[in-house]
Write an enzyme that holds these catalytic residues in place. Sequence first.
Site, PDB file in Angstrom:
ATOM      1  N   GLY A 176      21.081  27.797 -86.273  1.00  0.00           N
ATOM      2  CA  GLY A 176      22.234  26.956 -86.574  1.00  0.00           C
ATOM      3  C   GLY A 176      22.648  27.069 -88.023  1.00  0.00           C
ATOM      4  N   GLY A 210      25.780  20.743 -88.724  1.00  0.00           N
ATOM      5  CA  GLY A 210      25.232  19.417 -88.988  1.00  0.00           C
ATOM      6  C   GLY A 210      26.278  18.412 -89.427  1.00  0.00           C
ATOM      7  CB  CYS A 247      26.118  20.788 -92.906  1.00  0.00           C
ATOM      8  SG  CYS A 247      26.090  22.446 -93.609  1.00  0.00           S
ATOM      9  N   GLY A 307      24.351  19.754 -85.442  1.00  0.00           N
ATOM     10  CA  GLY A 307      25.440  19.459 -84.524  1.00  0.00           C
ATOM     11  C   GLY A 307      25.008  18.720 -83.274  1.00  0.00           C
ATOM     12  N   GLY A 344      19.229  15.318 -87.403  1.00  0.00           N
ATOM     13  CA  GLY A 344      19.198  14.537 -88.628  1.00  0.00           C
ATOM     14  C   GLY A 344      19.853  13.187 -88.477  1.00  0.00           C
ATOM     15  CB  SER A 345      23.415  12.160 -88.077  1.00  0.00           C
ATOM     16  OG  SER A 345      23.712  12.902 -86.918  1.00  0.00           O
ATOM     17  NE  ARG A 375      16.645   2.460 -99.658  1.00  0.00           N
ATOM     18  CZ  ARG A 375      15.381   2.827 -99.798  1.00  0.00           C
ATOM     19  NH1 ARG A 375      14.857   3.752 -99.000  1.00  0.00           N
ATOM     20  NH2 ARG A 375      14.642   2.270-100.727  1.00  0.00           N
ATOM     21  N   GLY A 376      20.675   3.689 -93.959  1.00  0.00           N
ATOM     22  CA  GLY A 376      21.900   3.771 -93.170  1.00  0.00           C
ATOM     23  C   GLY A 376      22.814   4.909 -93.556  1.00  0.00           C
ATOM     24  NE  ARG A 410      25.987  26.149 -99.161  1.00  0.00           N
ATOM     25  CZ  ARG A 410      25.107  26.397-100.128  1.00  0.00           C
ATOM     26  NH1 ARG A 410      25.492  26.444-101.389  1.00  0.00           N
ATOM     27  NH2 ARG A 410      23.837  26.559 -99.840  1.00  0.00           N
TER      28      ARG A 410
END
Length: 387
Positions: free
Chosen positions: A215, A219, A222, A263, A284-285, A296-297, A311
């Site tokens: 990938g 993201g 990203c 993604g 990640g997210s 922290r959100g 980037r």
Amino acid sequence: MNIQLGRSKVVRRAYGIDEIALVPGGRTVDPEVTNTHWSLGGIQREIPIIASAMDGVVDVDMAVKLSQLGALGVLNLEGVQTRYEDPNAVLDKIAAVAKDAFVPLMQEIYSQPVQEDLIRKRIQQIKAQGGIAAVSGTPVAALRFGKAIAEAGADLFFVQATVVSTNHIGPEGQETLDLEALCRDMGVPVVIGNCVTYDVALQLMRAGAAGVMVGIGPGAACTSRGVLGVGIPQATAVADCAEARNDYERESGRYVPIVADGGIVTGGDICKCLACGADAVMIGSPIARAEEAPGRGFHWGMATPSPVLPRGTRINVGSTGSLERILRGPAKLDDGTHNLLGCLKTSMGTLGARTIKEMQQVEVVVAPSLLTEGKVYQKAQQLGMGK
């Protein structure tokens, strides 16, 4: 299918995760009897999910918690955890700064040098609590800190950059990382990424990679695709690299897992990546939304602090529940971002796939209207899939 872009260029159509759908076959399976286990570097996990090596996603406590819940978390060895003895005040600053001051703050924070003693300390802290010490660094970090990482007892080492290859041309007189020597000599299984093509994935496997990350740029935090114009949509990238894995297994007898990285937001995204050939996903997210996450959100990209060409950006993902609720449920949201393991097991049951290997064989179709067809009310009311 090749397309004539112009007189001088013929291009290939590539597909993203949102453009495909999975097709049920001639049988179904009770989700309770599906088996989602997989292995990376000899380490068995029940949940084929790796939490990204990003400072807003994984710290020592999150790495331990992810291990306890059956997943895996990777600690960024070039982030705030290894630049600051106590990173909490730094993380508070990152969460509080205004949008227009974010990148300069990040560049200032990450100008503090990485400390080798903190690399050793963080790995040992994870191990002391019974967690799996999976850690990540760039090729430069691998050159500088590889010995310390191994000596500290890391279980897995991820070499990660926007693009990694075995054929790298550097400035004259500058040492470059020999990936084959690293895999051979480090004494810790080495996972390498990122790549998006069959040829490079095959090269990385032949170099001795214990796993390959797939990938470039999809993201949530990203911006590489906008800054560099580089990448291949994730569904096609995963399928191409999975074929390299299959060919390499026939060539060598060694199976190298493919990890789709970037993604991937919902349980459906995870299922599609596995159906395209991945053995697991890195996200990640979705993990940054856990109440225990260090961000922290907030969630931000690894290349955001670059002093010359940032980037990445910071996105507000909020906190929607505990890490356990996100990974194992019970779900409190209806959009596929809670109980990711339940999403996978239910999809496998619907598709008749008992194992990850069988999931990789299910039928996939091109379906650009999959996420919008019939969803006019959800979209208008910003509910469910219309959020």
